[in-house]
Design a protein around this motif. Sequence first.
Motif, mmCIF file in Angstrom:
data_model
loop_
_atom_site.group_PDB
_atom_site.id
_atom_site.type_symbol
_atom_site.label_atom_id
_atom_site.label_comp_id
_atom_site.label_asym_id
_atom_site.label_seq_id
_atom_site.Cartn_x
_atom_site.Cartn_y
_atom_site.Cartn_z
ATOM 1 N N LEU A 27 0.836 -1.206 0.000
ATOM 2 C CA LEU A 27 0.000 0.000 0.000
ATOM 3 C C LEU A 27 0.868 1.253 0.000
ATOM 4 O O LEU A 27 0.594 2.212 -0.725
ATOM 5 C CB LEU A 27 -0.943 0.013 1.198
ATOM 6 N N ARG A 28 1.906 1.257 0.823
ATOM 7 C CA ARG A 28 2.799 2.420 0.923
ATOM 8 C C ARG A 28 3.459 2.716 -0.429
ATOM 9 O O ARG A 28 3.602 3.874 -0.822
ATOM 10 C CB ARG A 28 3.871 2.167 1.987
ATOM 11 N N ARG A 29 3.873 1.664 -1.137
ATOM 12 C CA ARG A 29 4.528 1.842 -2.440
ATOM 13 C C ARG A 29 3.541 2.192 -3.547
ATOM 14 O O ARG A 29 3.937 2.602 -4.626
ATOM 15 C CB ARG A 29 5.264 0.557 -2.835
ATOM 16 N N GLY A 30 2.264 1.970 -3.315
ATOM 17 C CA GLY A 30 1.272 2.250 -4.354
ATOM 18 C C GLY A 30 1.050 1.069 -5.276
ATOM 19 O O GLY A 30 0.578 1.245 -6.402
ATOM 20 N N ASP A 31 1.394 -0.146 -4.825
ATOM 21 C CA ASP A 31 1.181 -1.350 -5.641
ATOM 22 C C ASP A 31 -0.305 -1.621 -5.872
ATOM 23 O O ASP A 31 -0.673 -2.271 -6.837
ATOM 24 C CB ASP A 31 1.824 -2.569 -4.974
ATOM 25 N N TYR A 32 -1.134 -1.143 -4.959
ATOM 26 C CA TYR A 32 -2.587 -1.257 -5.114
ATOM 27 C C TYR A 32 -3.128 0.114 -5.508
ATOM 28 O O TYR A 32 -3.329 0.975 -4.661
ATOM 29 C CB TYR A 32 -3.255 -1.665 -3.793
ATOM 30 N N PRO A 33 -3.361 0.335 -6.793
ATOM 31 C CA PRO A 33 -3.939 1.630 -7.170
ATOM 32 C C PRO A 33 -5.411 1.676 -6.751
ATOM 33 O O PRO A 33 -6.124 0.679 -6.871
ATOM 34 C CB PRO A 33 -3.811 1.661 -8.699
ATOM 35 N N PRO A 34 -5.871 2.817 -6.260
ATOM 36 C CA PRO A 34 -7.281 2.899 -5.838
ATOM 37 C C PRO A 34 -8.210 2.817 -7.040
ATOM 38 O O PRO A 34 -7.981 3.449 -8.066
ATOM 39 C CB PRO A 34 -7.373 4.251 -5.147
ATOM 40 N N GLU A 35 -9.243 2.016 -6.883
ATOM 41 C CA GLU A 35 -10.228 1.852 -7.953
ATOM 42 C C GLU A 35 -11.382 2.834 -7.808
ATOM 43 O O GLU A 35 -12.143 3.045 -8.750
ATOM 44 C CB GLU A 35 -10.757 0.420 -7.944
ATOM 45 N N ILE A 36 -11.498 3.420 -6.625
ATOM 46 C CA ILE A 36 -12.555 4.397 -6.355
ATOM 47 C C ILE A 36 -12.031 5.340 -5.281
ATOM 48 O O ILE A 36 -11.248 4.930 -4.427
ATOM 49 C CB ILE A 36 -13.868 3.691 -5.920
ATOM 50 N N MET A 37 -12.436 6.607 -5.362
ATOM 51 C CA MET A 37 -11.944 7.610 -4.407
ATOM 52 C C MET A 37 -13.119 8.324 -3.750
ATOM 53 O O MET A 37 -14.155 8.529 -4.373
ATOM 54 C CB MET A 37 -11.051 8.616 -5.115
ATOM 55 N N LEU A 38 -12.903 8.699 -2.484
ATOM 56 C CA LEU A 38 -13.899 9.463 -1.736
ATOM 57 C C LEU A 38 -13.212 10.683 -1.154
ATOM 58 O O LEU A 38 -12.180 10.554 -0.498
ATOM 59 C CB LEU A 38 -14.507 8.620 -0.609
ATOM 60 N N ASP A 39 -13.781 11.852 -1.403
ATOM 61 C CA ASP A 39 -13.237 13.100 -0.873
ATOM 62 C C ASP A 39 -14.170 13.603 0.225
ATOM 63 O O ASP A 39 -15.339 13.863 -0.011
ATOM 64 C CB ASP A 39 -13.135 14.137 -1.996
ATOM 65 N N GLN A 69 -16.865 -5.499 -5.890
ATOM 66 C CA GLN A 69 -15.603 -6.243 -5.874
ATOM 67 C C GLN A 69 -14.400 -5.348 -6.174
ATOM 68 O O GLN A 69 -13.533 -5.672 -6.979
ATOM 69 C CB GLN A 69 -15.658 -7.419 -6.863
ATOM 70 N N LEU A 70 -14.351 -4.190 -5.514
ATOM 71 C CA LEU A 70 -13.235 -3.256 -5.642
ATOM 72 C C LEU A 70 -12.303 -3.473 -4.454
ATOM 73 O O LEU A 70 -12.692 -3.264 -3.308
ATOM 74 C CB LEU A 70 -13.740 -1.811 -5.677
ATOM 75 N N ALA A 71 -11.077 -3.889 -4.719
ATOM 76 C CA ALA A 71 -10.160 -4.287 -3.649
ATOM 77 C C ALA A 71 -9.527 -3.104 -2.924
ATOM 78 O O ALA A 71 -9.190 -3.205 -1.752
ATOM 79 C CB ALA A 71 -9.062 -5.178 -4.215
ATOM 80 N N CYS A 72 -9.351 -1.974 -3.606
ATOM 81 C CA CYS A 72 -8.650 -0.848 -2.988
ATOM 82 C C CYS A 72 -9.387 0.456 -3.274
ATOM 83 O O CYS A 72 -9.850 0.690 -4.395
ATOM 84 C CB CYS A 72 -7.226 -0.768 -3.530
ATOM 85 N N CYS A 73 -9.470 1.293 -2.245
ATOM 86 C CA CYS A 73 -10.095 2.604 -2.409
ATOM 87 C C CYS A 73 -9.229 3.649 -1.719
ATOM 88 O O CYS A 73 -8.376 3.319 -0.895
ATOM 89 C CB CYS A 73 -11.515 2.621 -1.862
ATOM 90 N N SER A 74 -9.455 4.884 -2.070
ATOM 91 C CA SER A 74 -8.731 5.990 -1.462
ATOM 92 C C SER A 74 -9.741 6.919 -0.804
ATOM 93 O O SER A 74 -10.772 7.244 -1.396
ATOM 94 C CB SER A 74 -7.947 6.759 -2.527
ATOM 95 N N ILE A 75 -9.429 7.309 0.432
ATOM 96 C CA ILE A 75 -10.290 8.253 1.148
ATOM 97 C C ILE A 75 -9.455 9.474 1.477
ATOM 98 O O ILE A 75 -8.466 9.382 2.197
ATOM 99 C CB ILE A 75 -10.871 7.639 2.441
ATOM 100 N N MET A 76 -9.849 10.614 0.915
ATOM 101 C CA MET A 76 -9.114 11.858 1.123
ATOM 102 C C MET A 76 -9.821 12.676 2.191
ATOM 103 O O MET A 76 -10.973 13.057 2.028
ATOM 104 C CB MET A 76 -9.004 12.647 -0.175
ATOM 105 N N SER A 77 -9.117 12.914 3.274
ATOM 106 C CA SER A 77 -9.700 13.707 4.355
ATOM 107 C C SER A 77 -9.208 15.142 4.307
ATOM 108 O O SER A 77 -9.836 16.029 4.859
ATOM 109 C CB SER A 77 -9.347 13.092 5.710
ATOM 110 N N GLY A 78 -8.087 15.359 3.669
ATOM 111 C CA GLY A 78 -7.511 16.691 3.613
ATOM 112 C C GLY A 78 -6.803 17.025 4.912
ATOM 113 O O GLY A 78 -6.699 16.207 5.825
ATOM 114 N N HIS A 79 -6.289 18.228 4.998
ATOM 115 C CA HIS A 79 -5.570 18.647 6.200
ATOM 116 C C HIS A 79 -6.520 19.425 7.106
ATOM 117 O O HIS A 79 -6.783 19.011 8.217
ATOM 118 C CB HIS A 79 -4.348 19.502 5.832
ATOM 119 N N GLY A 80 -7.058 20.515 6.634
ATOM 120 C CA GLY A 80 -8.050 21.311 7.359
ATOM 121 C C GLY A 80 -7.773 21.442 8.846
ATOM 122 O O GLY A 80 -6.644 21.634 9.277
#
Length: 179
Positions: free
Chosen positions: A89-101, A125-136
């Motif tokens: 995950l740290r290296r980015g071997d799993y690219p996110p298939e869906i993102m949430l902001d 059946q999406l194995a990896c997702c990205s959740i962006m929380s921001g800094h705020g």
Amino acid sequence: MNKDFDDDFALFREQVKVDRRIRSETHQPERRRSNTFMREAQHFDKRQRAAAKQQHAEFFFSDTFRAHLPEGAVRYCAEGESTHVLKQLRRGDYPPEIMLDLHGMTQAMAKREIAALLHTCQREQLACCSIMSGHGKGILKENLPHWLIQHPAVRAFHQAPKEYGGAAALLVLIQLRGL
């Protein structure tokens, strides 16, 4: 006046008296019942089931639960999972298939959206997702890992590499159903 009316009505009945009933020679189909009520009931059932699923999904996110997270980059690996997935995950071997902001959301809204995202990932059946929380102000960023740890579908998560949001996002590995 009523007597005249009654006499007129009796005269009318006598004049239009029919010896046999007139029946239609054509077949008349059975009167259809309105399906509007049934459609509304089915729609209500779907909404009720969706609300129950959503409520069940939100059950996993307690605001009082605080997990012990290691220093440094935000990361977590579920019990029974290989810690090698954290490195991937740290290296980015799993690219996110869906993102949430989550920018601009309240905590309640964010929890609903995260629950919906995890449910969607399992359903699609999406194995990896990205959740962006921001800094705020850091409220969502601070609570996000604690919420994710509580959900049984989360296998692991790690702070995202720069190309996927860096410190403002998490890559989440999902336990897929049936696998």
